[in-house]
Design an enzyme around this catalytic site. Sequence first.
Site, PDB file in Angstrom:
ATOM      1  CE  LYS A 106      -1.599   1.238  10.255  1.00  0.00           C
ATOM      2  NZ  LYS A 106      -0.804   0.529   9.243  1.00  0.00           N
ATOM      3  CG  ASP A 153      -9.331  -1.014  11.419  1.00  0.00           C
ATOM      4  OD1 ASP A 153      -9.086   0.077  10.857  1.00  0.00           O
ATOM      5  OD2 ASP A 153      -8.483  -1.967  11.820  1.00  0.00           O
ATOM      6  CG  ASP A 192      -5.496   1.149   8.351  1.00  0.00           C
ATOM      7  OD1 ASP A 192      -5.156   1.834   7.089  1.00  0.00           O
ATOM      8  OD2 ASP A 192      -4.853   0.239   8.565  1.00  0.00           O
ATOM      9  CB  CYS A 211      -3.880 -15.444  16.147  1.00  0.00           C
ATOM     10  SG  CYS A 211      -3.972 -14.042  15.077  1.00  0.00           S
ATOM     11  CB  CYS A 259      -8.584  -9.266  18.845  1.00  0.00           C
ATOM     12  SG  CYS A 259      -6.744  -9.580  19.719  1.00  0.00           S
ATOM     13  NE  ARG A 283      -2.840  -0.961   3.405  1.00  0.00           N
ATOM     14  CZ  ARG A 283      -3.314  -0.425   4.408  1.00  0.00           C
ATOM     15  NH1 ARG A 283      -4.206   0.357   4.546  1.00  0.00           N
ATOM     16  NH2 ARG A 283      -2.779  -0.675   5.866  1.00  0.00           N
ATOM     17  CE1 TYR A 284       0.783   4.253   4.068  1.00  0.00           C
ATOM     18  CE2 TYR A 284       0.730   2.115   4.878  1.00  0.00           C
ATOM     19  CZ  TYR A 284       0.140   3.342   4.836  1.00  0.00           C
ATOM     20  OH  TYR A 284      -0.799   3.558   5.829  1.00  0.00           O
ATOM     21  NE  ARG A 314      -4.455  -8.422   7.643  1.00  0.00           N
ATOM     22  CZ  ARG A 314      -3.179  -7.879   8.167  1.00  0.00           C
ATOM     23  NH1 ARG A 314      -2.875  -8.293   9.251  1.00  0.00           N
ATOM     24  NH2 ARG A 314      -2.972  -6.892   7.538  1.00  0.00           N
ATOM     25  CB  CYS A 331      -9.139  -9.283  14.560  1.00  0.00           C
ATOM     26  SG  CYS A 331      -7.748  -9.514  13.227  1.00  0.00           S
ATOM     27  NE  ARG A 363       5.091   2.399   5.908  1.00  0.00           N
ATOM     28  CZ  ARG A 363       4.943   3.528   5.397  1.00  0.00           C
ATOM     29  NH1 ARG A 363       5.762   3.875   4.362  1.00  0.00           N
ATOM     30  NH2 ARG A 363       4.056   4.176   5.674  1.00  0.00           N
TER      31      ARG A 363
END
Length: 338
Positions: free
Chosen positions: A306, A262, A299, A95, A99, A82-83, A104, A102, A86
């Site tokens: 972000k 999010d 985000d 995981c 959470c 996206r950037y 995702r 989350c 990076r």
Amino acid sequence: MTRDLNTLEDMVQAGLAAPSPTMTQVSQAFRVRMTRNMRQADHPAVDAQFVPTEDEARIRPEELVDPIGDDAFRPTPALTHRYPDRVILHATQTCEVYCRFCFRREAVGQDGHLSAEDFEAALHYLRDTPQIREVILTGGDPMILSPRRLRQMLDALAAIPHIDVIRFHTRVPVVAPQKITDDLLDTLDIRPAVFVVVHTNHAAELTPEAEAALRRLVRSGTPLLSQTVLLRGVNDTVEALSDLFRALLRNRVKPYYLHHCDLARGTSHFRTTIAEGQALMRGLRGHMSGIALPTYVLDLPGGHGKMPIGPGYVERADAGVYRITDYRGVIHDYRDPG
């Protein structure tokens, strides 16, 4: 000894959740897991992050399967770019904890670890894209991988000359601190600078075992940052945030980002308004050291990146004249030179 809770039935037996058809529906849609370390923390703000509730069955129209646009910016199955400088490398979909907020949450726990074929495609893209200087390992949680597997991945990334930084985003030092072993620390000692961003949302998560794991990382020379999600009912007070950020500093972890929650499906009960988040940051400013304050960010849905959304302190009054509000709310004029 308290064990990991890997199913809704485990949480019902532990007295954390009540069975119902809606809860079954929620647990089938969004995977359930809570480590024994987090269960032993025994705090409502910790339980609220991992124990499913019927609120998750309420899906609002604005909520998205892919709220931050991972899939819209995938040059290969394993990468999000996206950037310019990076990329995100999706090292695993698994995981140690799941959470409830989350972004995702619809994908984690489904596809396991990164395949050799997808990793090779990612390496090929990285070798051919010299403007990429940083690789961010995420998932899932990359630190659930064995040191042997991580060493293979890191050695392959280190062989790409223009990669300067490898960043881990992980909850493992807090939720499964026993995994921060000497073998893992040796694995992180490589040529690209390795940074570890620890995800934690409440001071009660920083148990003595978690603090010991953070000390092991610090003593190994690994720079530590933190990432926190602003969550209604968990940390949406000045007191809760200041306690967390001060605890992180005591453990030599620099608070890095405070994320606005999010637009993941079924998470509206966790979201504050942006104005509430800005008021919290305003309440922290000036009353805590600057090194204790993260950047409050949103985000943007759709993968647009972000953006800082903290409270504004500067207002243009005239040509070259600005009105600056200090942390006490007092307004001062400032003039540009000339």
